[in-house]
Motif scaffolding. Structure first.
Motif, PDB file in Angstrom:
ATOM      1  N   GLY A 113       0.824  -1.202   0.000  1.00  0.00           N
ATOM      2  CA  GLY A 113       0.000   0.000   0.000  1.00  0.00           C
ATOM      3  C   GLY A 113       0.854   1.245   0.000  1.00  0.00           C
ATOM      4  N   LEU A 114       0.200   2.390  -0.010  1.00  0.00           N
ATOM      5  CA  LEU A 114       0.896   3.663  -0.078  1.00  0.00           C
ATOM      6  C   LEU A 114       1.818   3.872   1.113  1.00  0.00           C
ATOM      7  N   GLU A 115       1.375   3.476   2.289  1.00  0.00           N
ATOM      8  CA  GLU A 115       2.213   3.638   3.479  1.00  0.00           C
ATOM      9  C   GLU A 115       3.488   2.807   3.363  1.00  0.00           C
ATOM     10  N   LYS A 116       3.381   1.616   2.811  1.00  0.00           N
ATOM     11  CA  LYS A 116       4.579   0.787   2.650  1.00  0.00           C
ATOM     12  C   LYS A 116       5.534   1.412   1.644  1.00  0.00           C
ATOM     13  N   SER A 117       5.000   2.062   0.609  1.00  0.00           N
ATOM     14  CA  SER A 117       5.854   2.761  -0.347  1.00  0.00           C
ATOM     15  C   SER A 117       6.622   3.891   0.333  1.00  0.00           C
ATOM     16  N   SER A 118       5.948   4.589   1.254  1.00  0.00           N
ATOM     17  CA  SER A 118       6.641   5.672   1.965  1.00  0.00           C
ATOM     18  C   SER A 118       7.755   5.119   2.835  1.00  0.00           C
ATOM     19  N   ILE A 119       7.536   3.968   3.443  1.00  0.00           N
ATOM     20  CA  ILE A 119       8.580   3.350   4.260  1.00  0.00           C
ATOM     21  C   ILE A 119       9.716   2.868   3.371  1.00  0.00           C
ATOM     22  N   PHE A 120       9.385   2.361   2.195  1.00  0.00           N
ATOM     23  CA  PHE A 120      10.418   1.942   1.242  1.00  0.00           C
ATOM     24  C   PHE A 120      11.367   3.107   0.956  1.00  0.00           C
ATOM     25  N   ILE A 121      10.816   4.274   0.663  1.00  0.00           N
ATOM     26  CA  ILE A 121      11.659   5.438   0.371  1.00  0.00           C
ATOM     27  C   ILE A 121      12.412   5.881   1.618  1.00  0.00           C
ATOM     28  N   TYR A 122      11.741   5.897   2.775  1.00  0.00           N
ATOM     29  CA  TYR A 122      12.410   6.271   4.028  1.00  0.00           C
ATOM     30  C   TYR A 122      13.612   5.363   4.283  1.00  0.00           C
ATOM     31  N   LEU A 123      13.423   4.051   4.182  1.00  0.00           N
ATOM     32  CA  LEU A 123      14.525   3.109   4.418  1.00  0.00           C
ATOM     33  C   LEU A 123      15.643   3.298   3.400  1.00  0.00           C
ATOM     34  N   ASN A 124      15.265   3.549   2.152  1.00  0.00           N
ATOM     35  CA  ASN A 124      16.260   3.764   1.104  1.00  0.00           C
ATOM     36  C   ASN A 124      17.142   4.967   1.419  1.00  0.00           C
ATOM     37  N   LYS A 125      16.557   6.003   1.982  1.00  0.00           N
ATOM     38  CA  LYS A 125      17.302   7.229   2.266  1.00  0.00           C
ATOM     39  C   LYS A 125      18.113   7.149   3.561  1.00  0.00           C
ATOM     40  N   THR A 126      17.789   6.213   4.433  1.00  0.00           N
ATOM     41  CA  THR A 126      18.437   6.178   5.750  1.00  0.00           C
ATOM     42  C   THR A 126      19.239   4.912   6.024  1.00  0.00           C
ATOM     43  N   CYS A 127      19.124   3.898   5.169  1.00  0.00           N
ATOM     44  CA  CYS A 127      19.878   2.664   5.404  1.00  0.00           C
ATOM     45  C   CYS A 127      21.311   2.797   4.884  1.00  0.00           C
ATOM     46  N   PHE A 128      22.146   1.847   5.206  1.00  0.00           N
ATOM     47  CA  PHE A 128      23.554   1.871   4.821  1.00  0.00           C
ATOM     48  C   PHE A 128      23.706   1.879   3.305  1.00  0.00           C
ATOM     49  N   ASN A 129      24.303   2.953   2.791  1.00  0.00           N
ATOM     50  CA  ASN A 129      24.624   3.090   1.364  1.00  0.00           C
ATOM     51  C   ASN A 129      23.416   3.012   0.434  1.00  0.00           C
ATOM     52  N   GLY A 130      22.218   3.144   0.971  1.00  0.00           N
ATOM     53  CA  GLY A 130      21.035   3.071   0.117  1.00  0.00           C
ATOM     54  C   GLY A 130      20.838   1.720  -0.533  1.00  0.00           C
ATOM     55  N   LEU A 131      21.387   0.670   0.076  1.00  0.00           N
ATOM     56  CA  LEU A 131      21.287  -0.664  -0.516  1.00  0.00           C
ATOM     57  C   LEU A 131      19.890  -1.254  -0.353  1.00  0.00           C
ATOM     58  N   TYR A 132      19.546  -2.149  -1.250  1.00  0.00           N
ATOM     59  CA  TYR A 132      18.354  -2.974  -1.057  1.00  0.00           C
ATOM     60  C   TYR A 132      18.822  -4.417  -1.064  1.00  0.00           C
ATOM     61  N   ARG A 133      18.722  -5.047   0.091  1.00  0.00           N
ATOM     62  CA  ARG A 133      19.188  -6.432   0.221  1.00  0.00           C
ATOM     63  C   ARG A 133      18.185  -7.180   1.068  1.00  0.00           C
ATOM     64  N   VAL A 134      17.908  -8.414   0.692  1.00  0.00           N
ATOM     65  CA  VAL A 134      16.973  -9.234   1.457  1.00  0.00           C
ATOM     66  C   VAL A 134      17.654 -10.532   1.880  1.00  0.00           C
ATOM     67  N   ASN A 135      17.131 -11.128   2.951  1.00  0.00           N
ATOM     68  CA  ASN A 135      17.674 -12.400   3.419  1.00  0.00           C
ATOM     69  C   ASN A 135      16.978 -13.557   2.712  1.00  0.00           C
ATOM     70  N   ALA A 136      17.263 -14.778   3.164  1.00  0.00           N
ATOM     71  CA  ALA A 136      16.712 -15.966   2.502  1.00  0.00           C
ATOM     72  C   ALA A 136      15.192 -16.023   2.580  1.00  0.00           C
ATOM     73  N   ASP A 137      14.615 -15.307   3.541  1.00  0.00           N
ATOM     74  CA  ASP A 137      13.158 -15.273   3.681  1.00  0.00           C
ATOM     75  C   ASP A 137      12.538 -14.103   2.926  1.00  0.00           C
ATOM     76  N   GLY A 138      13.372 -13.355   2.192  1.00  0.00           N
ATOM     77  CA  GLY A 138      12.859 -12.218   1.441  1.00  0.00           C
ATOM     78  C   GLY A 138      12.624 -10.987   2.284  1.00  0.00           C
ATOM     79  N   LYS A 139      13.198 -10.923   3.493  1.00  0.00           N
ATOM     80  CA  LYS A 139      13.023  -9.783   4.390  1.00  0.00           C
ATOM     81  C   LYS A 139      14.161  -8.775   4.203  1.00  0.00           C
ATOM     82  N   PHE A 140      13.799  -7.511   4.103  1.00  0.00           N
ATOM     83  CA  PHE A 140      14.785  -6.436   3.982  1.00  0.00           C
ATOM     84  C   PHE A 140      15.630  -6.392   5.257  1.00  0.00           C
ATOM     85  N   ASN A 141      16.969  -6.428   5.117  1.00  0.00           N
ATOM     86  CA  ASN A 141      17.817  -6.536   6.308  1.00  0.00           C
ATOM     87  C   ASN A 141      19.024  -5.599   6.309  1.00  0.00           C
ATOM     88  N   VAL A 142      18.986  -4.522   5.517  1.00  0.00           N
ATOM     89  CA  VAL A 142      20.104  -3.570   5.502  1.00  0.00           C
ATOM     90  C   VAL A 142      20.076  -2.752   6.793  1.00  0.00           C
TER      91      VAL A 142
END
Length: 279
Positions: A113-142
């Protein structure tokens, strides 16, 4: 052709291997004319935003296997003002590890949903090096990036990106789906995860399934199939023997790019990358 000042593109996220820095070099490499535009491995969308300004293609078809990335582009296209309001709420919070970890956990469990999209951008701007990485379960873990003043919301860029995305078709799908859509005299651009320069430089795991030699060879087969169909195709990759071998029947040129990701700051100099074209 547009002036250098027109190469500013409204990329609203950071992306490993993003092409913003290469757009001036790319502007000399595009075909002179084409019908529809197709792009797989969308990433930050920098090339699309430039193509949209330079050529105003009849139709655009944009795809990536990262479903959350594509959903976020859809949110920017369809609900820019609502998205901006949600991002302002994130910006007004204290930028600390506790809030980041809370939002990362919410991102990994909440429905789309829209709220999840906002969190996606927030995490992208504040996580290490702007990386997108997921674990074996498909969970974002940067992890948290420790930025003093991250640019969580850029209202002008989101509005401009939304305007450029009007009418664009967005798909969360594999690069092979381009074979279903591309026709003679269309233009396709591929920006796959690069074949690693060495064993420690492999960043292909941004999706849990990875992108390795087998996938690189499959992509080369798709490139050849599009070529036989009369589609104009351009591809970016690392300057490595395997990649040159896969595309030795086509035009290969070098471009110079800053190394965007390296844990040692002194090793972020410029390197050669290659661009492959069939026109």
């Amino acid at each position: 052709m547009m002036t250098k000042s027109a190469f500013a593109v409204p990329t609203f996220i950071k992306w490993a291997g993003g092409k913003t820095q290469l757009l001036e070099q790319f502007s000399e490499l595009y075909p002179e004319d084409f019908n529809n535009y197709h792009e797989a491995f969308l990433g930050s969308g920098a090339v699309f935003f430039q193509i949209k300004q330079l050529f105003k293609p009849t139709r655009s078809f944009l795809s990536d296997t990262n479903e959350e990335l594509i959903r976020t582009f859809v949110s920017v296209r369809d609900y820019p003002e609502e998205l901006i309001e949600l991002l302002i709420e994130h910006k007004e919070k204290d930028n600390n590890r506790e809030y980041f970890n809370e939002q990362r956990e919410r991102f990994n469990i909440m429905r789309h949903g829209l709220e999840k999209s906002s969190i996606f951008i927030y995490l992208n701007k504040t996580c290490f090096n702007g990386l997108y990485r997921v674990n074996a379960d498909g969970k974002f873990n940067v992890p948290f990036g420790k930025y003093k003043n991250p640019a969580i919301v850029n209202e002008e860029k989101i509005r401009k990106a939304s305007a450029f995305l009007q009418g664009a078709n967005l798909y969360a799908t594999s690069f092979t789906s381009i074979l279903q859509r591309a026709r003679k005299n269309d233009f396709v651009y591929f920006d796959p995860p690069y074949f690693p320069l060495n064993k420690t430089a492999n960043f292909t795991g941004y999706q849990k399934d990875g992108f390795f030699e087998k996938e690189q060879r499959h992509l080369a087969e798709v490139f050849e199939a599009l070529d036989k169909r009369g589609v104009k195709v351009m591809l970016s990759n690392s300057d490595m023997p395997l990649i040159k071998e896969l595309y030795d029947d086509f035009d290969i040129v070098n471009v110079r790019a800053r190394r965007a990701i390296n844990c040692i700051g002194t090793k972020r100099g410029k390197i050669n990358e290659i661009v492959v074209r069939n026109y």
